[in-house]
Motif scaffolding. Sequence first.
Motif, short mmCIF file in Angstrom:
data_model
loop_
_atom_site.label_atom_id
_atom_site.label_comp_id
_atom_site.label_asym_id
_atom_site.label_seq_id
_atom_site.Cartn_x
_atom_site.Cartn_y
_atom_site.Cartn_z
N TRP A 1 4.45 3.83 3.06
CA TRP A 1 4.15 2.56 2.42
C TRP A 1 4.03 1.48 3.48
O TRP A 1 4.58 1.60 4.57
CB TRP A 1 5.21 2.19 1.38
CG TRP A 1 6.61 2.03 1.93
CD1 TRP A 1 7.53 3.03 2.09
CD2 TRP A 1 7.22 0.84 2.43
NE1 TRP A 1 8.67 2.53 2.64
CE2 TRP A 1 8.51 1.17 2.85
CE3 TRP A 1 6.80 -0.47 2.55
CZ2 TRP A 1 9.38 0.24 3.39
CZ3 TRP A 1 7.68 -1.41 3.09
CH2 TRP A 1 8.95 -1.05 3.48
N VAL B 1 -1.52 -1.08 -4.20
CA VAL B 1 -2.61 -0.13 -4.14
C VAL B 1 -2.06 1.21 -3.67
O VAL B 1 -1.14 1.27 -2.86
CB VAL B 1 -3.76 -0.59 -3.20
CG1 VAL B 1 -4.40 -1.85 -3.73
CG2 VAL B 1 -3.26 -0.81 -1.80
N ALA B 2 -2.58 2.28 -4.24
CA ALA B 2 -2.09 3.61 -3.90
C ALA B 2 -3.27 4.54 -3.63
O ALA B 2 -4.24 4.54 -4.39
CB ALA B 2 -1.23 4.17 -5.01
N GLU B 3 -3.13 5.30 -2.56
CA GLU B 3 -4.12 6.32 -2.28
C GLU B 3 -3.86 7.49 -3.22
O GLU B 3 -2.71 7.85 -3.49
CB GLU B 3 -4.00 6.77 -0.83
CG GLU B 3 -5.03 7.80 -0.45
CD GLU B 3 -4.93 8.23 1.01
OE1 GLU B 3 -5.71 9.10 1.40
OE2 GLU B 3 -4.07 7.71 1.73
N ARG B 4 -4.91 8.08 -3.70
CA ARG B 4 -4.78 9.25 -4.57
C ARG B 4 -4.38 10.45 -3.72
O ARG B 4 -4.98 10.71 -2.67
CB ARG B 4 -6.09 9.52 -5.29
CG ARG B 4 -6.02 10.67 -6.26
CD ARG B 4 -7.29 10.81 -7.02
NE ARG B 4 -8.42 10.81 -6.09
CZ ARG B 4 -9.62 11.26 -6.38
NH1 ARG B 4 -9.86 11.73 -7.57
NH2 ARG B 4 -10.58 11.24 -5.51
N PHE B 5 -3.38 11.20 -4.16
CA PHE B 5 -2.94 12.38 -3.42
C PHE B 5 -3.91 13.53 -3.64
O PHE B 5 -4.27 13.86 -4.76
CB PHE B 5 -1.54 12.80 -3.89
CG PHE B 5 -1.05 14.04 -3.21
CD1 PHE B 5 -0.66 14.01 -1.88
CD2 PHE B 5 -1.01 15.25 -3.89
CE1 PHE B 5 -0.21 15.14 -1.24
CE2 PHE B 5 -0.56 16.39 -3.26
CZ PHE B 5 -0.17 16.34 -1.94
N GLY C 1 1.64 11.85 0.85
CA GLY C 1 1.15 12.96 1.68
C GLY C 1 1.90 14.23 1.34
O GLY C 1 2.81 14.23 0.52
N ASP D 1 0.93 5.52 0.28
CA ASP D 1 0.14 6.62 0.82
C ASP D 1 0.92 7.94 0.70
O ASP D 1 1.67 8.30 1.60
CB ASP D 1 -0.19 6.34 2.29
CG ASP D 1 -1.10 7.40 2.90
OD1 ASP D 1 -1.66 8.22 2.15
OD2 ASP D 1 -1.23 7.41 4.13
N GLY E 1 0.83 -1.19 0.00
CA GLY E 1 0.00 0.00 0.00
C GLY E 1 0.86 1.25 0.00
O GLY E 1 1.85 1.32 0.74
#
Length: 74
Positions: free
Chosen positions: A15, A67-71, A9, A7, A5
């Motif tokens: 990660w 999986v990646a969170e959208r910034f 910011g 993340d 994952g």
Amino acid sequence: MVILGLDPGTRNFGWAVTRFTEDGFAPVVAGKIVNPVVTMDDTVAQTKLFLTELEGIISKYKPDYIVAERFLNR
């Protein structure tokens, strides 16, 4: 199954690697990217360092999925 994952910011790029089994899930390791892309002045060099670091994490933990969170800069 192993999932990496990501993340991003405003100050840190985190990660984490998590292992999922039929019995549940367990965190494996977590950290932050040491070489994130932070300025527009030298994006080519920064991107190379970032990708090298990310490739090292992928190579070491061999995730099945990423999986990646959208910034979202608010």
